[in-house]
Enzyme design. Sequence first.
Site, PDB file in Angstrom:
ATOM      1  N   ARG A  10      78.802-108.185  -8.381  1.00  0.00           N
ATOM      2  CA  ARG A  10      79.261-109.179  -7.423  1.00  0.00           C
ATOM      3  C   ARG A  10      80.023-110.242  -8.207  1.00  0.00           C
ATOM      4  O   ARG A  10      79.759-110.468  -9.389  1.00  0.00           O
ATOM      5  CB  ARG A  10      78.080-109.848  -6.725  1.00  0.00           C
ATOM      6  N   LYS A  34      71.059-111.263  -6.472  1.00  0.00           N
ATOM      7  CA  LYS A  34      70.566-112.058  -5.349  1.00  0.00           C
ATOM      8  C   LYS A  34      69.049-112.197  -5.448  1.00  0.00           C
ATOM      9  O   LYS A  34      68.353-111.259  -5.831  1.00  0.00           O
ATOM     10  CB  LYS A  34      70.929-111.395  -4.023  1.00  0.00           C
ATOM     11  N   HIS A 116      86.136-108.602  -4.161  1.00  0.00           N
ATOM     12  CA  HIS A 116      85.113-107.716  -3.603  1.00  0.00           C
ATOM     13  C   HIS A 116      85.609-106.269  -3.514  1.00  0.00           C
ATOM     14  O   HIS A 116      84.809-105.333  -3.575  1.00  0.00           O
ATOM     15  CB  HIS A 116      84.679-108.221  -2.224  1.00  0.00           C
ATOM     16  N   ARG A 119      84.431-104.135  -6.365  1.00  0.00           N
ATOM     17  CA  ARG A 119      83.050-103.658  -6.199  1.00  0.00           C
ATOM     18  C   ARG A 119      83.017-102.454  -5.262  1.00  0.00           C
ATOM     19  O   ARG A 119      82.351-101.460  -5.521  1.00  0.00           O
ATOM     20  CB  ARG A 119      82.210-104.810  -5.662  1.00  0.00           C
ATOM     21  N   HIS A 142      71.496-103.482  -4.451  1.00  0.00           N
ATOM     22  CA  HIS A 142      71.199-103.597  -3.026  1.00  0.00           C
ATOM     23  C   HIS A 142      69.714-103.348  -2.769  1.00  0.00           C
ATOM     24  O   HIS A 142      69.141-102.410  -3.313  1.00  0.00           O
ATOM     25  CB  HIS A 142      72.006-102.580  -2.209  1.00  0.00           C
ATOM     26  N   TYR A 151      79.572 -99.342   1.787  1.00  0.00           N
ATOM     27  CA  TYR A 151      80.601 -99.283   0.758  1.00  0.00           C
ATOM     28  C   TYR A 151      81.206 -97.899   0.637  1.00  0.00           C
ATOM     29  O   TYR A 151      82.235 -97.727   0.009  1.00  0.00           O
ATOM     30  CB  TYR A 151      79.997 -99.623  -0.613  1.00  0.00           C
TER      31      TYR A 151
END
Length: 174
Positions: A10, A34, A116, A119, A142, A151
């Site tokens: 990211r 995250k 993005h 990615r 994820h 994706y």
Amino acid sequence: LELFYASGLRLSELVDLDLQDLNLAGRIARVRGKGGKERLVPFNRTTMEAVKAMMADRAQVSAGAAPPRRAPDRHRRPRDPLFLNLRGGRLTTRSVDRIVRRYVRESAIAQGISPHALRHTFATHLLQAGADLRAIQELLGHARLSTTQRYTHLDVQHLMDVYKQAHPRAGKVK
């Protein structure tokens, strides 16, 4: 850009990398994702060489700039950003966005490519090369497989080609 694409990070993870997060010999980056979750992400030899080349430029910027305040991380270790701006501070997400858009514009290959998209392209290329969806999920950091599946929209023709090559009865179905 090389590390960004080769690792599928990211944008926020990329700019958050510190020198001590990279193991160049092992070609592994320790990434804080995250929710503060850490994961190890591999990168290729070409990326290792690009990062080594960048380190010479980084040393010049670091030597010529006033020493920035480096706030310690949550474990009280001083942080030393991998990517520096011209003033010697941490490169921001906005700066990386501008860099990506500038190279896209200069290359004239496409318009509207965002950071993005690198990615997304990373995930798509892995899937097209036969990588397992769960492995891609882990590399991208994820929590849910459904997030990774967004994706990986592939064109139907590619899926048909894979099916025809892999399924034992694909050529006999009429």
